[in-house]
Design a protein around this motif. Structure first.
Motif, PDB file in Angstrom:
ATOM      1  N   LYS A  43       0.743  -1.285   0.117  1.00 20.82           N
ATOM      2  CA  LYS A  43      -0.448  -0.026   0.347  1.00 20.82           C
ATOM      3  C   LYS A  43       0.996   1.278  -0.205  1.00 20.82           C
ATOM      4  O   LYS A  43       0.469   1.915  -1.094  1.00 20.82           O
ATOM      5  CB  LYS A  43      -0.953  -0.341   1.116  1.00 20.82           C
ATOM      6  CG  LYS A  43      -2.098  -1.119   1.437  1.00 20.82           C
ATOM      7  CD  LYS A  43      -2.631  -0.869   2.670  1.00 20.82           C
ATOM      8  CE  LYS A  43      -4.236  -1.608   2.405  1.00 20.82           C
ATOM      9  NZ  LYS A  43      -4.800  -1.868   3.767  1.00 20.82           N
ATOM     10  N   GLU A  44       1.657   1.172   0.894  1.00 18.53           N
ATOM     11  CA  GLU A  44       2.517   2.321   0.630  1.00 18.53           C
ATOM     12  C   GLU A  44       3.537   2.859  -0.526  1.00 18.53           C
ATOM     13  O   GLU A  44       3.670   3.846  -1.363  1.00 18.53           O
ATOM     14  CB  GLU A  44       3.841   2.257   1.555  1.00 18.53           C
ATOM     15  CG  GLU A  44       4.857   3.954   2.301  1.00 18.53           C
ATOM     16  CD  GLU A  44       3.642   4.449   3.224  1.00 18.53           C
ATOM     17  OE1 GLU A  44       4.504   6.137   2.902  1.00 18.53           O
ATOM     18  OE2 GLU A  44       2.830   4.553   3.677  1.00 18.53           O
ATOM     19  N   ALA A  45       3.817   1.269  -0.897  1.00 22.65           N
ATOM     20  CA  ALA A  45       4.691   1.416  -2.012  1.00 22.65           C
ATOM     21  C   ALA A  45       3.779   2.432  -3.418  1.00 22.65           C
ATOM     22  O   ALA A  45       4.009   3.387  -3.971  1.00 22.65           O
ATOM     23  CB  ALA A  45       5.331   0.748  -2.585  1.00 22.65           C
ATOM     24  N   GLN A  46       2.508   1.596  -3.061  1.00 19.41           N
ATOM     25  CA  GLN A  46       1.199   1.817  -4.426  1.00 19.41           C
ATOM     26  C   GLN A  46       0.969   3.517  -4.055  1.00 19.41           C
ATOM     27  O   GLN A  46       1.181   4.275  -5.271  1.00 19.41           O
ATOM     28  CB  GLN A  46       0.267   1.608  -4.050  1.00 19.41           C
ATOM     29  CG  GLN A  46       0.106  -0.036  -5.133  1.00 19.41           C
ATOM     30  CD  GLN A  46      -1.428   0.002  -5.470  1.00 19.41           C
ATOM     31  OE1 GLN A  46      -1.865  -0.513  -3.720  1.00 19.41           O
ATOM     32  NE2 GLN A  46      -1.439  -0.731  -6.714  1.00 19.41           N
ATOM     33  N   GLU A  47       1.289   3.803  -2.725  1.00 18.28           N
ATOM     34  CA  GLU A  47       0.854   5.436  -2.472  1.00 18.28           C
ATOM     35  C   GLU A  47       1.736   6.430  -3.200  1.00 18.28           C
ATOM     36  O   GLU A  47       1.144   7.585  -3.690  1.00 18.28           O
ATOM     37  CB  GLU A  47       0.596   5.556  -1.204  1.00 18.28           C
ATOM     38  CG  GLU A  47      -1.372   5.252  -0.654  1.00 18.28           C
ATOM     39  CD  GLU A  47      -1.268   4.947   0.682  1.00 18.28           C
ATOM     40  OE1 GLU A  47      -0.798   5.522   1.510  1.00 18.28           O
ATOM     41  OE2 GLU A  47      -2.302   4.646   0.774  1.00 18.28           O
ATOM     42  N   ARG A  48       3.148   6.073  -2.994  1.00 10.45           N
ATOM     43  CA  ARG A  48       4.245   6.292  -2.996  1.00 10.45           C
ATOM     44  C   ARG A  48       4.402   7.094  -5.020  1.00 10.45           C
ATOM     45  O   ARG A  48       5.705   7.718  -5.623  1.00 10.45           O
ATOM     46  CB  ARG A  48       4.886   6.251  -2.911  1.00 10.45           C
ATOM     47  CG  ARG A  48       5.003   5.752  -1.222  1.00 10.45           C
ATOM     48  CD  ARG A  48       5.999   6.675  -0.736  1.00 10.45           C
ATOM     49  NE  ARG A  48       6.403   6.525   1.222  1.00 10.45           N
ATOM     50  CZ  ARG A  48       7.304   6.911   1.748  1.00 10.45           C
ATOM     51  NH1 ARG A  48       8.711   6.816   1.737  1.00 10.45           N
ATOM     52  NH2 ARG A  48       7.603   7.198   3.211  1.00 10.45           N
ATOM     53  N   GLY A  49       3.611   6.236  -5.277  1.00 11.71           N
ATOM     54  CA  GLY A  49       3.907   6.060  -7.121  1.00 11.71           C
ATOM     55  C   GLY A  49       4.295   4.921  -7.895  1.00 11.71           C
ATOM     56  O   GLY A  49       4.782   4.719  -9.112  1.00 11.71           O
ATOM     57  N   HIS A  50       5.011   3.653  -7.297  1.00  7.89           N
ATOM     58  CA  HIS A  50       5.803   3.211  -7.366  1.00  7.89           C
ATOM     59  C   HIS A  50       4.982   1.604  -8.082  1.00  7.89           C
ATOM     60  O   HIS A  50       4.141   1.988  -8.126  1.00  7.89           O
ATOM     61  CB  HIS A  50       6.468   2.453  -6.339  1.00  7.89           C
ATOM     62  CG  HIS A  50       7.728   3.481  -5.722  1.00  7.89           C
ATOM     63  ND1 HIS A  50       8.641   4.521  -6.425  1.00  7.89           N
ATOM     64  CD2 HIS A  50       7.369   3.491  -4.570  1.00  7.89           C
ATOM     65  CE1 HIS A  50       9.459   4.513  -5.331  1.00  7.89           C
ATOM     66  NE2 HIS A  50       8.669   5.058  -4.429  1.00  7.89           N
ATOM     67  N   GLU A  51       6.205   0.998  -9.548  1.00  3.10           N
ATOM     68  CA  GLU A  51       5.530  -0.250  -9.516  1.00  3.10           C
ATOM     69  C   GLU A  51       5.241  -1.520  -8.825  1.00  3.10           C
ATOM     70  O   GLU A  51       6.451  -1.436  -8.413  1.00  3.10           O
ATOM     71  CB  GLU A  51       5.661  -0.387 -11.176  1.00  3.10           C
ATOM     72  CG  GLU A  51       5.593   0.598 -11.903  1.00  3.10           C
ATOM     73  CD  GLU A  51       6.608   0.483 -13.434  1.00  3.10           C
ATOM     74  OE1 GLU A  51       6.736  -0.422 -13.874  1.00  3.10           O
ATOM     75  OE2 GLU A  51       7.287   1.373 -14.053  1.00  3.10           O
TER      76      GLU A  51
END
Length: 211
Positions: free
Chosen positions: A18-26
């Motif tokens: 979730k954290e990675a997605q929220e920061r715009g990472h693939e």
């Protein structure tokens, strides 16, 4: 960045995803059973022990959030060996969701948390396995890795404060004298380190305030 998360359906893996997605990472979830996944992301449905260089080397970072029951230690050792073999000689960084048991409690680094009298016998197998997995990484050649030890009290129900303090190989405590971190703040620390690359080829630890 292109991030693969092993164990993305687990407590830590889910929050890191979730954290990675929220920061715009693939983000790609690497899981044994895709039906347990709560997120709409690409999936590699494969057991950790079957992963190969071909599966992982296209990622910038592979997060190992693989978990076991407390009475199992050998799977962590085996997982470290397999992931090391898969990622040696590649540009992919291995990020391991580690344990607190291998943190030192004395300045001379002679006593680890697992060696202290109050450490629960019930979780020693898992804790010992994670400590040996760290040792494997420390002795590995041609591998880029980071191992993040949480605090002793790793609280899934704890709140997200957005702040934490960092240490290296020694147990650290918060303003109340407790070794505490919530899963939510741990996930923040994982992504901060992935982005900032401050602990390459070393272990670090974090502590936070309870909320």
């Amino acid at each position: 960045m292109n991030i693969g998360i092993i164990g993305a359906t687990g407590k830590a893996g889910d929050l890191i995803l979730k954290e990675a997605q929220e920061r715009g990472h693939e983000v790609t979830a690497i899981v044994r059973n895709r039906t347990k996944l709560q997120h709409d992301v690409p999936v590699i449905e494969k057991d950790i022990f079957d992963l190969t260089k071909e599966d992982l080397s296209n990622f910038d970072v592979v997060v190992n959030a693989f978990g076991t029951s407390p009475d199992q230690g050998q799977p962590h050792i085996d997982a470290a060996r397999i992931l090391t073999k898969a990622l040696q000689g590649t540009n992919t960084r291995l990020f391991v969701v580690g344990g607190a048991a291998s943190l030192y409690v004395d300045e001379d680094k002679t006593t680890q948390v697992i060696d202290t009298p109050d450490f629960p016998d019930a979780i020693k197998p898992m804790a010992g396995g994670m400590a040996k997995a760290l040792a494997q990484l420390q002795n590995a050649a041609d591998l880029t890795w980071t191992f993040l030890s949480p605090a002793v009290e790793f609280d899934y129900e704890g709140g997200r404060t957005g702040t934490y303090q960092k240490g290296k190989d020694h147990l650290i405590t918060n303003s109340e004298g407790n070794s505490y971190i919530s899963y939510a703040d741990y996930a923040i620390a994982v992504l901060d380190e992935i982005e900032n690359k401050e602990h390459i080829n070393e272990r670090f630890t974090i502590v936070g305030e309870s909320k």
